[in-house]
Design an enzyme around this catalytic site. Structure first.
Site, PDB file in Angstrom:
ATOM      1  N   LYS A 211       0.831  -1.211   0.000  1.00  0.00           N
ATOM      2  CA  LYS A 211       0.000   0.000   0.000  1.00  0.00           C
ATOM      3  C   LYS A 211       0.865   1.260   0.000  1.00  0.00           C
ATOM      4  O   LYS A 211       0.513   2.268  -0.628  1.00  0.00           O
ATOM      5  CB  LYS A 211      -0.921  -0.005   1.231  1.00  0.00           C
TER       6      LYS A 211
ATOM      7  N   GLU B 114       0.813   6.781  -6.672  1.00  0.00           N
ATOM      8  CA  GLU B 114      -0.281   7.754  -6.747  1.00  0.00           C
ATOM      9  C   GLU B 114       0.263   9.183  -6.756  1.00  0.00           C
ATOM     10  O   GLU B 114      -0.193  10.027  -7.532  1.00  0.00           O
ATOM     11  CB  GLU B 114      -1.205   7.537  -5.558  1.00  0.00           C
TER      12      GLU B 114
END
Length: 339
Positions: free
Chosen positions: A189, A196
């Site tokens: 993550k 991102e």
């Protein structure tokens, strides 16, 4: 099946609502009593008055999901563990730095308590779209909670099957993956969020360039401190940036959910006047860059995106003043004041 949920903010509350739809019974707690009352009133959860009360309302072996900011997650995990028994499971579903997961897992395993770290992506749209789950921890605990992960995940139909895949769908095709032992879920993550940062920065830079495509149409100062444009005829385009994001959403190789969200924001506020351009970072980008340095895996794009966020908050102001001072000293260049 039962699950305890601690932390009923934007993510935690919707996790409970989505679980309820699949028949998972949730017992919930939050320091904000109103957040508990809201879910109880909706009929999607049973409220608890404190951590001990939450534990008492769960059947053994228990499973409790912690969904609070990383700064508080460790303390809440350990406080909750004081109310748990051997073979119970405690889950950190936030964005904790993965080395801390390894430490907590070691401590809790000596008490017979299973610890899972679950990187959770989906944001405020997860209730309807589902959540992408990246899981770290022991195989047995992960398998026991498979109904929970399956209920939260988007499902096989969320995306077309990858070319060459057939037969029974693997969990990663449904939207959740056991990535490895303690810390692996949050490691994946962490890198997800680092990517991102970089993708967001690329969109921002490209759209910023489109916004400046008409710079040749305006008068530019002619002095020693202003670089000439070259050929102004090359920059005479009044590009409709919101319209470009719309056309890129359809058939373009750079189409994505992030672009969908960007198009929505520009449709509502074409000049983005409601934003100041101060971009926060919550830690994952920093941890990704640190991991890249320590492992020797190049990550210059992610690093540049991270430093760009620092600059957006004014952290480059003093350094920029130093640059102006040096130009003044060695060349007598007068600093141009912003209008």
């Amino acid at each position: 099946m039962q699950l305890g949920m601690i932390g009923l903010g934007r993510m935690g509350a919707n996790l409970v609502r989505r679980l309820h739809r699949s028949g998972v019974s949730c017992v919930v707690y939050d320091r904000n009593v109103d957040a508990i009352d809201e879910l109880v009133a909706e009929g999607v959860a049973t409220g608890a008055s404190d951590l001990g009360d939450l534990a008492s309302k769960l059947e053994e072996p228990r499973a409790v999901w912690i969904m609070v900011p990383a700064a508080f997650a460790g303390a809440v995990v350990m406080d909750m563990a004081d109310h748990l028994s051997r073979d119970d499971i405690v889950i950190d579903g936030g964005n904790t730095h993965y080395p801390l997961d390894i430490e907590r897992s070691d401590v809790l395993s000596r008490r017979g308590i299973h610890y899972l770290d679950v990187g959770t992506s989906g944001g405020v749209f997860g209730l309807e779209r589902g959540y992408c789950l990246m899981i770290g921890g022991e195989v047995e605990a992960v398998q026991r909670l498979d109904p929970v992960f399956s209920a939260l995940a988007p499902g096989l139909t969320a995306a077309e099957r990858t070319r060459g895949r057939s037969g029974e769908a693997a969990t990663e095709e449904v939207g959740y993956l056991h990535c490895g032992p303690a810390g692996a879920g949050h490691f994946v993550k962490m890198v997800h969020n680092g990517i991102e940062y970089a993708v967001m920065a690329a969109y921002a830079e490209g759209l910023g360039l489109l916004d400046k495509a008409n710079v040749g149409s305006s008068d530019r100062e002619v002095d020693a401190e202003t670089a000439p444009l070259g050929d102004p005829r090359l920059f005479q385009y009044d590009i409709d940036v919101p319209a470009v994001t719309e056309v890129w959403r359809r058939g373009s190789v750079i189409g994505s959910w992030l672009l969908d969200l960007t198009a929505a924001a520009l449709n509502e506020d074409p000049n983005l006047d409601s934003f100041q351009g101060r971009v926060s970072d919550s830690g994952e980008g920093r941890w990704t860059v640190l991991a890249a340095v320590e492992s020797g895996a190049p990550g210059p794009t992610i690093a540049d995106a991270l430093f760009g966020r620092f600059s957006s908050r004014g952290n480059a102001d003093f350094g920029n003043k130093v640059l102006s001072a040096m130009r003044s000293e060695f060349g007598g260049h007068r600093e141009k004041k912003s209008s």
